[in-house]
Design an enzyme around this catalytic site. Structure first.
Site, PDB file in Angstrom:
ATOM      1  N   GLY A  15       0.910  -1.105  -0.139  1.00  0.00           N
ATOM      2  CA  GLY A  15       0.015  -0.009  -0.052  1.00  0.00           C
ATOM      3  C   GLY A  15       1.015   1.264  -0.012  1.00  0.00           C
ATOM      4  O   GLY A  15       1.727   1.347   0.797  1.00  0.00           O
ATOM      5  N   ARG A  76       1.040  -5.091  -5.090  1.00  0.00           N
ATOM      6  CA  ARG A  76       1.274  -6.190  -4.388  1.00  0.00           C
ATOM      7  C   ARG A  76       1.414  -7.438  -5.071  1.00  0.00           C
ATOM      8  O   ARG A  76       0.658  -7.722  -5.874  1.00  0.00           O
ATOM      9  CB  ARG A  76       0.096  -6.516  -3.324  1.00  0.00           C
ATOM     10  CG  ARG A  76      -0.167  -5.395  -2.128  1.00  0.00           C
ATOM     11  CD  ARG A  76      -0.940  -5.822  -1.198  1.00  0.00           C
ATOM     12  NE  ARG A  76      -1.188  -4.877   0.104  1.00  0.00           N
ATOM     13  CZ  ARG A  76      -1.818  -3.694  -0.115  1.00  0.00           C
ATOM     14  NH1 ARG A  76      -2.688  -3.568  -0.856  1.00  0.00           N
ATOM     15  NH2 ARG A  76      -1.748  -2.972   1.180  1.00  0.00           N
ATOM     16  N   ASP A 107       5.606  -4.955   5.966  1.00  0.00           N
ATOM     17  CA  ASP A 107       6.196  -6.134   6.018  1.00  0.00           C
ATOM     18  C   ASP A 107       6.399  -6.901   5.088  1.00  0.00           C
ATOM     19  O   ASP A 107       7.683  -7.687   4.982  1.00  0.00           O
ATOM     20  CB  ASP A 107       5.683  -6.759   7.337  1.00  0.00           C
ATOM     21  CG  ASP A 107       4.309  -7.118   7.333  1.00  0.00           C
ATOM     22  OD1 ASP A 107       3.644  -6.321   6.141  1.00  0.00           O
ATOM     23  OD2 ASP A 107       3.645  -7.563   8.128  1.00  0.00           O
ATOM     24  N   THR A 129       4.369   2.794   5.089  1.00  0.00           N
ATOM     25  CA  THR A 129       3.034   2.317   5.530  1.00  0.00           C
ATOM     26  C   THR A 129       2.007   3.274   6.331  1.00  0.00           C
ATOM     27  O   THR A 129       2.809   3.828   7.265  1.00  0.00           O
ATOM     28  CB  THR A 129       2.991   1.081   6.046  1.00  0.00           C
ATOM     29  OG1 THR A 129       1.517   0.914   6.474  1.00  0.00           O
ATOM     30  CG2 THR A 129       3.820   0.952   7.132  1.00  0.00           C
ATOM     31  N   ASP A 131       0.065   2.670   8.285  1.00  0.00           N
ATOM     32  CA  ASP A 131      -0.730   1.925   9.545  1.00  0.00           C
ATOM     33  C   ASP A 131       0.240   1.933  10.718  1.00  0.00           C
ATOM     34  O   ASP A 131      -0.131   1.831  11.723  1.00  0.00           O
ATOM     35  CB  ASP A 131      -0.861   0.457   9.135  1.00  0.00           C
ATOM     36  CG  ASP A 131      -2.115   0.172   8.139  1.00  0.00           C
ATOM     37  OD1 ASP A 131      -2.657   1.305   7.828  1.00  0.00           O
ATOM     38  OD2 ASP A 131      -2.473  -0.738   7.639  1.00  0.00           O
ATOM     39  N   ASP A 133       2.389  -0.147  11.478  1.00  0.00           N
ATOM     40  CA  ASP A 133       2.210  -1.575  12.124  1.00  0.00           C
ATOM     41  C   ASP A 133       3.386  -2.217  11.838  1.00  0.00           C
ATOM     42  O   ASP A 133       3.533  -3.685  11.416  1.00  0.00           O
ATOM     43  CB  ASP A 133       1.297  -2.268  11.209  1.00  0.00           C
ATOM     44  CG  ASP A 133       1.308  -2.337   9.891  1.00  0.00           C
ATOM     45  OD1 ASP A 133       1.902  -1.850   9.269  1.00  0.00           O
ATOM     46  OD2 ASP A 133       0.568  -3.384   9.287  1.00  0.00           O
ATOM     47  N   ARG A 175      -5.294  -2.041   9.097  1.00  0.00           N
ATOM     48  CA  ARG A 175      -5.893  -3.512   8.907  1.00  0.00           C
ATOM     49  C   ARG A 175      -5.537  -4.523  10.025  1.00  0.00           C
ATOM     50  O   ARG A 175      -6.225  -5.063  10.842  1.00  0.00           O
ATOM     51  CB  ARG A 175      -5.593  -4.125   7.740  1.00  0.00           C
ATOM     52  CG  ARG A 175      -6.160  -5.516   7.415  1.00  0.00           C
ATOM     53  CD  ARG A 175      -5.687  -5.733   6.018  1.00  0.00           C
ATOM     54  NE  ARG A 175      -4.442  -5.318   5.229  1.00  0.00           N
ATOM     55  CZ  ARG A 175      -4.368  -5.426   4.145  1.00  0.00           C
ATOM     56  NH1 ARG A 175      -5.020  -5.883   3.334  1.00  0.00           N
ATOM     57  NH2 ARG A 175      -2.982  -4.970   3.581  1.00  0.00           N
TER      58      ARG A 175
END
Ligand code: F6P
Length: 355
Positions: A15, A76, A107, A129, A131, A133, A175
């Site tokens: 993303g 992706r 990741d 990213t 996120d 995360d 997510r």
């Protein structure tokens, strides 16, 4: 050292995130400054497989620092997970004499980078990213801009909610992580924040809403992290109306939050990471990810970063820890605790002050 590296590749994968362009700019300029040529790989790992590349000059990147998205495009790529795809990617590197790659993403991007480096192409990862995360780093490129975008949207929604005496329930991206939800929840004075990391006391929120409405409060903001799954936020919106009598609207800004002009914090962090990545690659290092730890830009072993991520998400597989020393494992545990404590501490804050 610079003898070995005449040409490096740079790609963005997964993303997209605001600030990816700033990393590309920094990588390109830092490498050229050191006499190294830069090849942009278009469309992430799929571009590497299908040989879609372009040479990058300093002029090509001169005005991209302020642009969202990624000038190298992103994707992706499932084929990259196969040996055949991997071999095609390596063939592209050989064809273009690419000595090493800087891979910007999350990741999945880092996993791809280790797979390439195992096959002889040195790789350095830079986080990209919204996120946030990636457990190994305190912040990721794109996170700050995404939070600020949610903030502007939330402020606008607060205005209209105030006019109409409504509650708006905003579902924000993330997510696998509730960082955006938690931070924007604090900044938007949300009366409720729902995220997968912490148990949510729905009844307490309903009671607080009713009490505040009785006192005269017109508007309410509730933030739900995407990771709660659909249709959690829609269902909660209906339930708020049923349980409190407050008219409510559900809003999902979704990908809007992934675009836009990167903030100063993202541009600055991205630029520093890009520079550090070039420095590491040209020093002959590989399999590292550039991280921010306690306001310092540091390099971390990619495999360590991937495993600490799994540990934090409770997804460790048998044998995952075998290659690490007891000290490294302790360090992983400490970091996981740090991340957990961050959620506990800040969730308590948002729950105490949100109204
Ligand atoms: O990049 C992370 C992320 O934005 C998640 O928050 C979200 O779930 C996902 O990407 C959306 O992916 P896509 O762009 O494939 O719809």
């Amino acid at each position: 050292m610079e003898k070995k590296f005449k040409k490096i590749g740079v790609l963005t994968s997964g993303g997209d995130a605001p600030g990816m362009n700033a990393v590309i700019k920094s990588v390109t300029c830092a490498a050229i400054e050191k006499g190294v040529e830069v090849i942009g790989i278009l469309g992430g790992y799929s571009g590497l497989i299908n040989d879609r590349t372009r040479k990058l000059t300093a002029l090509d990147v001169t005005d991209i620092i302020s642009k969202g998205g990624t000038m190298l495009y992103s994707d992706r790529c499932d084929e990259f997970k196969t040996e055949q795809g991997m071999q095609k990617a390596i063939a592209t590197c050989k064809r273009h004499n690419i000595d090493g790659i800087i891979a910007i993403g999350g990741d999945g991007t880092f996993r791809g980078a280790t797979d390439l480096s195992i096959r002889g192409i040195p790789c350095i990862g830079v986080s990209g990213t919204i996120d946030n995360d990636i457990t190994a780093t305190d912040t990721t490129v794109g996170f700050d801009t995404a939070m600020n975008t949610v903030l502007s949207l939330g402020d606008a929604l607060r205005d209209t909610s105030e006019s109409h005496a409504r509650c708006c329930v905003i579902e924000v991206m993330g997510r696998n992580a509730g960082y955006i939800a938690l931070e924007t929840g604090i900044a938007l004075n949300a009366i409720g924040v729902v995220l997968q990391e912490m148990p949510f006391d729905k009844e307490r929120m309903f009671a607080k809403m009713k009490k505040m409405r009785e006192l005269g409060q017109r508007s309410f903001v509730v933030i739900v992290a995407e990771g709660m799954g659909a249709p959690y936020a829609e269902a909660l919106t209906k339930e708020i109306e049923e349980k409190t009598g407050i008219e409510s609207r559900f809003i999902r800004p979704a990908h809007i939050v992934r675009g836009g002009i990167p903030t100063l914090a993202d541009r600055s962090f991205a630029s520093k990471c890009g520079y550090k990545a070039v420095e590491a690659l040209l020093e002959g290092k590989s399999d590292l990810v550039i991280c921010s730890r306690h306001d310092e830009i540091v390099t971390t072993d990619i495999r360590w970063a991937l495993i600490v991520d799994r540990m934090y998400k409770g997804k460790l597989k048998d044998g995952d820890l075998d290659k690490f020393t007891p000290e490294q494992i302790e360090e992983m545990k400490a970091l996981c605790k740090e991340r957990h404590d961050y959620f506990v501490k800040n969730y308590e804050i948002v729950n105490s002050i949100g109204c």
